[in-house]
Structures are given as structure tokens and as C-alpha cells.
Scaffold this motif. Structure first.
Motif, mmCIF file in Angstrom:
data_model
loop_
_atom_site.group_PDB
_atom_site.id
_atom_site.type_symbol
_atom_site.label_atom_id
_atom_site.label_comp_id
_atom_site.label_asym_id
_atom_site.label_seq_id
_atom_site.Cartn_x
_atom_site.Cartn_y
_atom_site.Cartn_z
ATOM 1 N N ARG A 3 8.075 8.641 6.077
ATOM 2 C CA ARG A 3 7.219 8.160 7.087
ATOM 3 C C ARG A 3 8.110 6.698 7.486
ATOM 4 O O ARG A 3 8.123 6.314 8.623
ATOM 5 N N GLU A 4 8.855 6.012 6.538
ATOM 6 C CA GLU A 4 9.396 5.030 7.045
ATOM 7 C C GLU A 4 10.531 5.583 8.040
ATOM 8 O O GLU A 4 10.959 4.838 8.966
ATOM 9 N N ILE A 5 11.341 6.527 7.737
ATOM 10 C CA ILE A 5 12.271 7.099 8.798
ATOM 11 C C ILE A 5 11.591 7.283 10.181
ATOM 12 O O ILE A 5 12.258 6.903 11.294
ATOM 13 N N LEU A 6 10.386 8.047 10.198
ATOM 14 C CA LEU A 6 9.788 8.070 11.224
ATOM 15 C C LEU A 6 9.379 6.835 12.005
ATOM 16 O O LEU A 6 8.952 6.826 13.237
ATOM 17 N N SER A 58 2.445 1.320 8.906
ATOM 18 C CA SER A 58 2.903 0.719 7.804
ATOM 19 C C SER A 58 2.218 1.567 6.564
ATOM 20 O O SER A 58 1.454 2.416 6.780
ATOM 21 N N GLU A 59 3.058 1.601 5.406
ATOM 22 C CA GLU A 59 2.482 2.288 4.395
ATOM 23 C C GLU A 59 0.993 1.893 3.971
ATOM 24 O O GLU A 59 0.233 2.853 3.609
ATOM 25 N N ALA A 60 0.806 0.509 3.937
ATOM 26 C CA ALA A 60 -0.404 0.232 3.483
ATOM 27 C C ALA A 60 -1.527 0.721 4.684
ATOM 28 O O ALA A 60 -2.626 1.188 4.003
ATOM 29 N N GLU A 61 -1.098 0.655 5.812
ATOM 30 C CA GLU A 61 -2.286 1.213 6.530
ATOM 31 C C GLU A 61 -2.388 2.732 6.584
ATOM 32 O O GLU A 61 -3.477 3.269 6.744
ATOM 33 N N LEU A 85 -1.940 4.530 3.919
ATOM 34 C CA LEU A 85 -2.535 4.943 2.639
ATOM 35 C C LEU A 85 -4.102 4.716 2.950
ATOM 36 O O LEU A 85 -4.847 5.216 2.328
ATOM 37 N N ALA A 86 -4.383 3.579 3.491
ATOM 38 C CA ALA A 86 -5.647 3.070 3.538
ATOM 39 C C ALA A 86 -6.425 4.243 4.686
ATOM 40 O O ALA A 86 -7.592 4.532 4.426
ATOM 41 N N SER A 87 -5.907 4.834 5.564
ATOM 42 C CA SER A 87 -6.306 5.632 6.499
ATOM 43 C C SER A 87 -6.570 6.876 5.701
ATOM 44 O O SER A 87 -7.541 7.884 6.248
ATOM 45 N N VAL A 88 -5.862 7.251 4.393
ATOM 46 C CA VAL A 88 -6.409 8.549 3.833
ATOM 47 C C VAL A 88 -7.260 8.382 2.733
ATOM 48 O O VAL A 88 -7.396 9.309 1.953
ATOM 49 N N GLY A 89 -7.733 7.011 2.575
ATOM 50 C CA GLY A 89 -8.924 6.753 1.587
ATOM 51 C C GLY A 89 -8.223 6.133 0.377
ATOM 52 O O GLY A 89 -8.807 6.087 -0.541
ATOM 53 N N GLY A 90 -7.054 5.664 0.314
ATOM 54 C CA GLY A 90 -6.394 4.924 -0.540
ATOM 55 C C GLY A 90 -6.205 5.533 -1.911
ATOM 56 O O GLY A 90 -6.356 6.952 -1.889
#
Lengths: 294, 262
Positions: free
Chosen positions: A39-42, A272-275, A277-282
Motif C-alpha cells: 500500500r505504501e508503494i501504491l 495512510s495505514e492508520a486510515e 486500518l480504521a476503514s476495515v474496522g481496526g
């Protein structure tokens, strides 16, 4: 004296990569993929990559986003959804070059690179289209048998990306779960190997000495480490969490409608990763994903 | 009464009959149930995995179950699959390729178009090239027809067969060992001259002309009789390995083993 502190942020890891590089991605299909780093590459402006992968959604997403110049693969699959829809679109549009290999030849090529050999001989590929389409050469045994074999070229990687359960600051990794696929050989075939881990600890010998046999490869093969909880999501990381079938279904459906990555990338990558992860329910939701049974 | 799928499972089990100790891999419900049936009846030397990383002595039932229900007896992860099973020749696999030709070459890679831009991209060659050159292989084709059994060569050769035009001098092809093709109509093998495909048994109510018409390449009529119906004992084992009845969804309309005279 070096401190051996290899900690980096995911953005710093991707900052070490360059457009045009050959990048190996560990895991197998929808399993144990270093998705946080993918995802960071994306989220980066990297392009023209040669991707070497037992392909799953990592390959599909990178193809969909136009990051891939060439793919070295034996399959690309989400398992329960056999044909990876975004990879399929890229191939049927003629958008990427490919080197199609057999699964065993593939790891043989990684091993050749790890051992700093130009190739390793194998019978695999004989009698198939792979040899001619891949431009593979043959080699003859110098011994009395005189056997002619395929010379599987080394799959040298500029960088390898791997996701594990645990890692310390010096790059001592522990990969749990029943199978770690060929992650070891991706690490050893690469000039630089970057590891993301569910848990980053200061010293493995203090944190988990009893699990030292889960040390998949030695720290001399590790360039940088980062913590990424849920870093394999939507792929599985046994025994911690299974793959996210609901996510795969949405992702596969999006390849048909709207069929345009730009309009759905935010949903599947996040800013971002934080966003993400939150979007998939943490981690609560990720940790509850059931392990697949076969 | 037995279903056609159950008859196919029994035929698969027969294809896996062996005195050796080797890994039996059946990809898909019918092949997997057939391997399990063979292991639990006439071929105890067969070794099976839980589909993930462990070897089990009691075949894992199909479908939903508790993750830890399977009882590992051994270990065979992907990370040592080529060393232990494939490249050592200690395996017999049954798969369902998209195309098969008269040489036994199969295609799992792509259909039509060019290599640079296939019309239909499929999975990729997976482990087919290595399987084909190193160990025994069989096939299960649930819908016998000319789009599977193609007239010429397959569009892409993912696994090798007995095609002399694709053999290079000095190459070792001695381990190519194509056993059986089980379909919804019949059982075939490669026992003809130069490994030509033969029909060796017809499922009850099927005739050779029907099979011939549904096949893109010439077949040899070596029919020795009807494919055997599964016994009560076999049916009970099949049911125990498929508690959710997934086998009933494999063939269109789940027909009975013996065709009704309609």
C-alpha cells in the motif's frame, strides 16, 4: 560502531526503492503478503517496477495502479476467487510484460540468486511453452549422462518485501504459522530486504527467546524493519488472522464496476495505514477474521 | 442410488490405486474425495495434506469445519513441497485443466490472443510444468466436450505430454506419466499406440459415439465395460468425507449414476 538499529517508517522503506527496480514480494496468493508496504508503494510515485511474486492482491493492485512494467509469476490468485480480476484486466489489455514460470522454477530462480549463481538446472519447463515464451536457455550436463536441462536464471531482486509476526530492531524476525512459503529465499535473493512485522520489539532474545526456531532467516539479510499491525490485511497471517473474504469480494466486484482503479483506489489503499486500518474496522476486526479451512 | 458424481469419485479412487507411499493430491471436490476414498480403502500408502501445510492420516472432510479439527501426522508445507513431493517423484496429482489435447498436454495459462495480450488470462502455469515432468498425473473433467478436449494443440502448453514435436534431444522425459482422465461420460487413459488416448470404460448409459462426438481429437475404443458403480461401503466413506454434500454441486443437475431411459 553501528547500532544495528534498522527501524524505519514504511515511507522511509519505500523511499529506498526506485522506479525501474525489481522487487520481490513474499507470501503466497492471498496469504502472508506484506500489504502495508505494498500500500505504501501504491501511495508513492514509483513506477516501471518489475514485480516478482507468487501473486495475490499485491500483484492485482500494483497492476491496476499502473506500477508494473513486468511481472515474474507462476500464478496470480485470490484462492477462493481463483482468477485475480485486476491482474486479469491488465493482462487482457496487454498492459504488462510477463515472465511466466512454474512455481518450483520460481523458487529455484530465487535460490540461484541467493547462492550468487547465474542459473540452476532443472527439468521443469521441458515440453511446455514456458521455455520459448520466457526466452529460457538450456544447459547440458558435462558428465557422462549428457542430460539437457533448462537453465533457470537467477531471479535477482533489488529489494524484497516480507511480512512476519515479530521482528526486533536489529532484524531478528520470527515468522509463525504453519507455512512461510518462500519468504526465506526472497530475503536471500535480494540486495535489500525490508520486513514489516505485527510487533516490533527491542530485543528478540528478551521478548520471545522460546520461539527462536521461528527465525526464518538471519538478520544479515535484513536492511530495514517497521511495525505494521494488520500489515498482511486483506491477506491471511496464520495463526493471527485469516484473509478478508468480504474485502476480496468488494475488490473483485470493483474490477467490473466501475472497473477503473483511480475511482476506487482510495477505498482499497487509504491515505495512510492508520486510515486504512480504521476503514476495515481496526485490529479488532482484522484479528477476528477466521482462518480459512481447505 | 448413487449419483454420477459418486461414480466419478469411485473411478478417481481406482485411478489412484497404488502400492507405493506417495502424496495423493486431488484438486477440487471429486478428485479430493477420490484420493481420500483410495487412501481409506485399497491404497493406505497414499499421503494427503489438510490443504494447507500438514499431512493427515485421516483425510480432511470437505467444507466448513473447525480450523484445528484436522489431526496433523506430518508436515508438508509449500516451502518443502518441491523437494519432498514433486521433484522427488513421490506424488500423483489430479487436476482440472481448461484445455487438454491428444498428447495429454494441458493449459491453465491463457486462452487465445497472444502471449503479450491473451484473450482470456487464466491462473498461470502454477506447478503444472513441474508436476508433468516429474510425477504421475490424472485429470477430472466435469463437462466432457470439444472445448476442453481440443482438436489441435492446447492454446498454451502449461504441462508437458507425449508430443514428440516438443521434445528436445538430450532432455529427460522419462517421468512423464499420465494415468487416467475421468469425465462425466467415461474413463480414458493414454494406453494407445504412442500414448494415444483410449476410452477404457463408459459410464452407465453412455455409448462410445457420444464420447467420440464430444472430443476434439480421435479416440481409441478400448471399452472393457461400464465404469463400476460405487459400493455401499464406498458410498458411506464418500459421505463421511463430504458431510456438507459439496459433491452434489459438481455436475450440472447432479444426475444419477445410471442414466434414466428418457
Amino acid at each position: 560502531m553501528s547500532t544495528l538499529d534498522k527501524r524505519m517508517s514504511p515511507a522511509e522503506i519505500v523511499g529506498q526503492l526506485r522506479s525501474g527496480m525489481t522487487i520481490g514480494i513474499g507470501g503466497w496468493g492471498p496469504r502472508r503478503k506484506p500489504m502495508a508496504l505494498v500500500r505504501e508503494i501504491l501511495r508513492s510515485d514509483l513506477e516501471d517496477l518489475t514485480i516478482v511474486s507468487y501473486g495475490g492482491p499485491d500483484v492485482g493492485m500494483l497492476c491496476a495502479a499502473g506500477k508494473v512494467k513486468k511481472l515474474v509469476f507462476a500464478f496470480v490468485s485470490l484462492d477462493a476467487i481463483p482468477l485475480e480480476p485486476w491482474f486479469r484486466k491488465a493482462r487482457e489489455a496487454g498492459a504488462i510484460e510477463v515472465l511466466e514460470l512454474d512455481e518450483g522454477m520460481f523458487q529455484w530462480g530465487l535460490k540461484a540468486a541467493a547462492f550468487q549463481l547465474p542459473f540452476l538446472p532443472t527439468r521443469v519447463g521441458l515440453g511446455t511453452d514456458l521455455v520459448e515464451l520466457g526466452g529460457l536457455k538450456t544447459v547440458q550436463s558435462p558428465y557422462d549422462d549428457g542430460e539437457v536441462m533448462v537453465a533457470m536464471p537467477a531471479l535477482k531482486l533489488d529489494a524484497a518485501l516480507i511480512h512476519v509476526q515479530r521482528c526486533d530492531h536489529r532484524g531478528n524476525v520470527q515468522a509463525l504459522g504453519p507455512d512461510t512459503y518462500y519468504d526465506e529465499w526472497f530475503a536471500k535473493a535480494a540486495t535489500q530486504c525490508f520486513v514489516s512485522a505485527e510487533e516490533l520489539v527491542p530485543a528478540m532474545e528478551d521478548a520471545y527467546p522460546e520461539d527462536a526456531r521461528a527465525n526464518l532467516f538471519e538478520r544479515c539479510f535484513v536492511t530495514g524493519v517497521t511495525e505494521a499491525k494488520g500489515g498482511a490485511h486483506p491477506t491471511s497471517l496464520p495463526p493471527d488472522y485469516g484473509w478478508d473474504m468480504g474485502w476480496f469480494k468488494k475488490y473483485a466486484a470493483a474490477a467490473k464496476d466501475p472497473g477503473d482503479w483511480a475511482s476506487v483506489a482510495a477505498q482499497f489503499v487509504g491515505a495512510s495505514e492508520a486510515e486504512y486500518l480504521a476503514s476495515v474496522g481496526g485490529m479488532e476486526a482484522v484479528g477476528a477474521l477466521p482462518l480459512p479451512v481447505f | 442410488m448413487a449419483t454420477l458424481a459418486e461414480l466419478c469419485i469411485a473411478a478417481v479412487a481406482e485411478a489412484f490405486r497404488t502400492d507405493r507411499e506417495l502424496v495423493g493430491t486431488g484438486i477440487g471436490p471429486v478428485p479430493r474425495l477420490g484420493v481420500g476414498l483410495a487412501k481409506l480403502t485399497h491404497s493406505p500408502g497414499l499421503m494427503m495434506t489438510d490443504g494447507e501445510a500438514f499431512l493427515v492420516e485421516q483425510p480432511v472432510p470437505l467444507g466448513p469445519r473447525g480450523y484445528d479439527d484436522r489431526k496433523p501426522a506430518g508436515y508438508l508445507p509449500f516451502s518443502r513441497f518441491f523437494d519432498s513431493a514433486v521433484w522427488s517423484g513421490r506424488r500423483h496429482a489430479m487436476v482440472t485443466p481448461t484445455q487438454v489435447d491428444r498428447f495429454g498436454q494441458t493449459n491453465l495459462s491463457a486462452l487465445g490472443g497472444t502471449h503479450a495480450q491473451p484473450k482470456t488470462q487464466m491462473l498461470g502455469a502454477r506447478g503444472f510444468p513441474g508436476n508433468g515432468i516429474y510425477h504421475a498425473n490424472s485429470m477430472f473433467i466435469p463437462a466432457h466436450g470439444p472445448r476442453v478436449f481440443v482438436a489441435g494443440e492446447v492454446d498454451r502448453v502449461s504441462s508437458p505430454g507425449y508430443n514428440p514435436a516438443r521434445r528436445i534431444a538430450g532432455g529427460n522425459y522419462s517421468a512423464i506419466d499420465l494415468k487416467r482422465i475421468v469425465t462425466n461420460l467415461c474413463v480414458m487413459d493414454f494406453g494407445g499406440p504412442d500414448h494415444a488416448v483410449r476410452v477404457v470404460s463408459l459410464h452407465p448409459g453412455v455409448n462410445f459415439a457420444e464420447v467420440d462426438a464430444a472430443t476434439g481429437f480421435p479416440l481409441i475404443d478400448a471399452v472393457a465395460g461400464e465404469t463400476a458403480l460405487p459400493t455401499e461401503e464406498q458410498l458411506a466413506i464418500i459421505a463421511s468425507l463430504d458431510p456438507h454434500g459439496i459433491r452434489h454441486t459438481v455436475l450440472a443437475e447432479n444426475p444419477p449414476a445410471i442414466r434414466s431411459a428418457s
